[in-house]
Design an enzyme around this catalytic site. Structure first.
Site, mmCIF file in Angstrom:
data_model
loop_
_atom_site.group_PDB
_atom_site.id
_atom_site.type_symbol
_atom_site.label_atom_id
_atom_site.label_comp_id
_atom_site.label_asym_id
_atom_site.label_seq_id
_atom_site.Cartn_x
_atom_site.Cartn_y
_atom_site.Cartn_z
ATOM 1 N N GLU A 124 -49.821 19.681 62.318
ATOM 2 C CA GLU A 124 -50.177 19.403 60.923
ATOM 3 C C GLU A 124 -51.527 20.036 60.584
ATOM 4 O O GLU A 124 -52.518 19.825 61.280
ATOM 5 C CB GLU A 124 -50.230 17.894 60.730
ATOM 6 C CG GLU A 124 -50.414 17.443 59.303
ATOM 7 C CD GLU A 124 -50.373 15.926 59.184
ATOM 8 O OE1 GLU A 124 -49.957 15.431 58.120
ATOM 9 O OE2 GLU A 124 -50.761 15.227 60.142
ATOM 10 N N CYS B 147 -50.498 13.213 54.155
ATOM 11 C CA CYS B 147 -49.562 13.114 55.282
ATOM 12 C C CYS B 147 -48.155 13.551 54.906
ATOM 13 O O CYS B 147 -47.340 13.832 55.793
ATOM 14 C CB CYS B 147 -49.552 11.691 55.821
ATOM 15 S SG CYS B 147 -49.256 10.439 54.564
ATOM 16 N N GLU C 143 -48.216 3.835 59.594
ATOM 17 C CA GLU C 143 -47.837 5.047 58.841
ATOM 18 C C GLU C 143 -48.693 6.161 59.414
ATOM 19 O O GLU C 143 -49.889 6.225 59.161
ATOM 20 C CB GLU C 143 -48.076 4.819 57.349
ATOM 21 C CG GLU C 143 -47.386 5.854 56.473
ATOM 22 C CD GLU C 143 -48.312 6.983 56.073
ATOM 23 O OE1 GLU C 143 -48.205 8.054 56.730
ATOM 24 O OE2 GLU C 143 -49.108 6.816 55.143
ATOM 25 N N LYS D 247 -60.490 -2.643 56.824
ATOM 26 C CA LYS D 247 -61.563 -1.793 57.322
ATOM 27 C C LYS D 247 -61.342 -0.416 56.703
ATOM 28 O O LYS D 247 -60.458 0.326 57.128
ATOM 29 C CB LYS D 247 -61.526 -1.730 58.853
ATOM 30 C CG LYS D 247 -62.692 -0.965 59.478
ATOM 31 C CD LYS D 247 -62.333 0.488 59.670
ATOM 32 C CE LYS D 247 -63.571 1.301 60.040
ATOM 33 N NZ LYS D 247 -63.430 2.720 59.723
#
Length: 477
Positions: free
Chosen positions: A381, A281, A247, A172
């Site tokens: 972040e 990331c 992850e 997806k």
């Protein structure tokens, strides 16, 4: 215009469904469309993958590997087209997009070979007439959910080991950047990947993930994205104890010691921080620079950041593209504003260029000096082109500050002293540490994090283990 249907069981389906309109984040122009699929279409993909598993899993590793090699070759043959498509739907500079295509293809090449090295073993039996044989077998149907920031690599990093191991695969892709996934499906079909082995379902994330989670034939979930969504998937997968690879988010610290090679540290810091406009990331998120070189680093780093060209990724010389959407832009703007209000100095950049009508959002490459630990930018972040720099005195202080986070994906250390670097890299609680290296990701290394940055590894010899089950056969003769 790229107008795609879903790719299920080797067929392009989904005519009549409502469409997701994909826009270029640099211009606001329409790039293409994909269908909005739901549970019904996902169930069709699961059935196709389930039916294909019996044949695909029984093929030899060499046969599967040869098909993957052809897929790898086609990715490189069409790398220019893939890179331009990626820049159009994602916004990253064309040069970066080209690098991603090659990076994505490298996983296909690596696992095409690694599939031949799925080894079992013989264990000594408990008696003269006893034998133990340990074998590894593919886990089964895999459901994958991938993010928008690396539209090609985040698919192949999962797809290649899954197929090499003998699993079948449903992905997806994200609503923002689904077109690259569809083009990869076309190339996979051209490479000879059989019907049902690789399926792509675009659409409603909640409906698709629900279908994955409730169907016992989906034995493995692999996800790259936020920790919040990863936590939700773990809860949903608990009902059937699904095998998972996650992850998740990061907040990468960069420690620059007073004995670092300053030129190397600056160049690597820029490569890490501003790649994909800071929307990665593992990109550098917070800088800790030792007091002895603090002023020199800020000066040299800022001068180079000021030279970075912001704009449409398809234009010549552009090094930093747009942010993906309004919410991402607002987060960056908020963090910069809050840091300045609390006493940080904006040395370079600090301004955004937003056009709500076109839905385009740019933010200047920004350097903040005099940053302190109480500022949001040092704890959450950013996912944008902002480099906050804090001064530190001792190695112990740097380690404490760097580890003071629930995340543990990537960290970076710059020092020319081997003893010091060894101590620092071993003390950092992260799954990936770049030592004098701002771009450590590569197909042959096990990518993944600790703490709330996820479970499992992608790449390396470890990457294929995520798609295998271990069985031992106890034989009395």
């Amino acid at each position: 215009m790229y107008d795609y249907l879903n790719y299920i069981g080797g067929k392009w389906t989904g005519e009549g469904l409502e469409k997701i309109i994909v826009k270029n984040p640099a211009t606001g122009e329409k790039v293409g469309t994909v269908p909005i699929a739901g549970e019904k279409e996902t169930e069709q993909a699961i059935e196709a993958a389930h039916q294909a598993f019996a044949d695909w899993s029984k093929r030899t590793a060499e046969e599967r590997g040869n098909i993957l090699k052809r897929f790898f070759e086609l990715m490189l043959e069409y790398e220019d087209e893939l890179a331009k498509l990626m820049t159009e739907e994602n916004g990253k500079p064309y040069k970066e997009a080209m690098g991603e295509v090659r990076y994505a293809a490298s996983f296909v090449e690596w696992f095409a070979e690694e599939g031949k090295r799925i080894y079992g073993r013989i264990v000594p039996g408990k008696s003269e007439n006893h034998r133990i044989r340990v074998i590894k077998q593919p886990v089964g149907v895999v459901g994958a959910i991938t993010p928008w920031n690396f539209p090609a690599a985040m698919i192949t990093r999962k797809l290649a080991p899954a197929l090499a191991a003998g699993c079948t695969f449903i992905v997806k892709p994200p609503e923002q950047t689904p077109l690259t996934a569809m083009r990869l499906a076309e190339l996979a079909e051209q490479a000879g990947i059989p019907e049902g082995v690789f399926n792509v379902v675009c659409g409603n994330p909640e409906a698709i993930s629900k279908a994955f989670m409730k169907d016992s034939r989906v034995r493995k979930i692999t996800f790259t994205g936020s920790t919040e969504v990863g936590r939700l998937l773990m809860k949903q997968g608990a009902e059937q104890i699904k095998k998972m690879s996650l992850e998740l988010g990061g907040h990468a610290p960069v420690i620059i010691c007073d004995d670092a090679d300053l030129n190397k540290a600056v160049d690597m810091a820029i490569a890490s921080k501003f790649r994909n406009s800071g929307q990665t990331c593992v990109c550098a998120n917070r800088f800790y620079v030792q007091s002895g070189i603090y002023e020199a680093f800020v000066d040299r780093f800022s001068k180079k950041v000021a030279q970075l060209k912001l704009g449409n990724g398809l234009e010549e010389g552009v090094e930093v593209g747009p942010l993906i959407d309004q919410s991402g832009y607002e987060k960056v703007e908020r963090q910069v504003k809050e840091a300045i209000e609390k006493g940080a100095t904006c040395v370079v950049g600090g301004k955004g260029i937003a056009d709500d009508e076109k839905e385009t959002y740019f933010f200047e490459p920004t350097v903040l000096a005099g940053v302190t630990a109480d500022m949001e930018v040092m704890h959450i972040e950013t996912f944008g082109p902002v480099a906050p720099i804090q001064k530190y005195e001792t190695d112990e202080e740097a380690i404490r500050l760097a580890n003071d986070t629930p995340f543990g994906l990537a960290a970076y250390v710059f020092t020319e002293n081997v003893s010091r670097g060894t101590r620092l890299t071993e003390a950092l609680d992260y799954g990936i540490v770049g030592w004098n290296d701002g771009v450590p990701s590569t197909a042959q290394a096990p990518f993944g994090g600790t703490k709330q940055s996820g479970l499992g590894r992608e790449g390396g010899i470890e990457g294929i283990e995520e798609y295998l089950e271990v069985k031992y056969i106890s034989l009395s003769i």
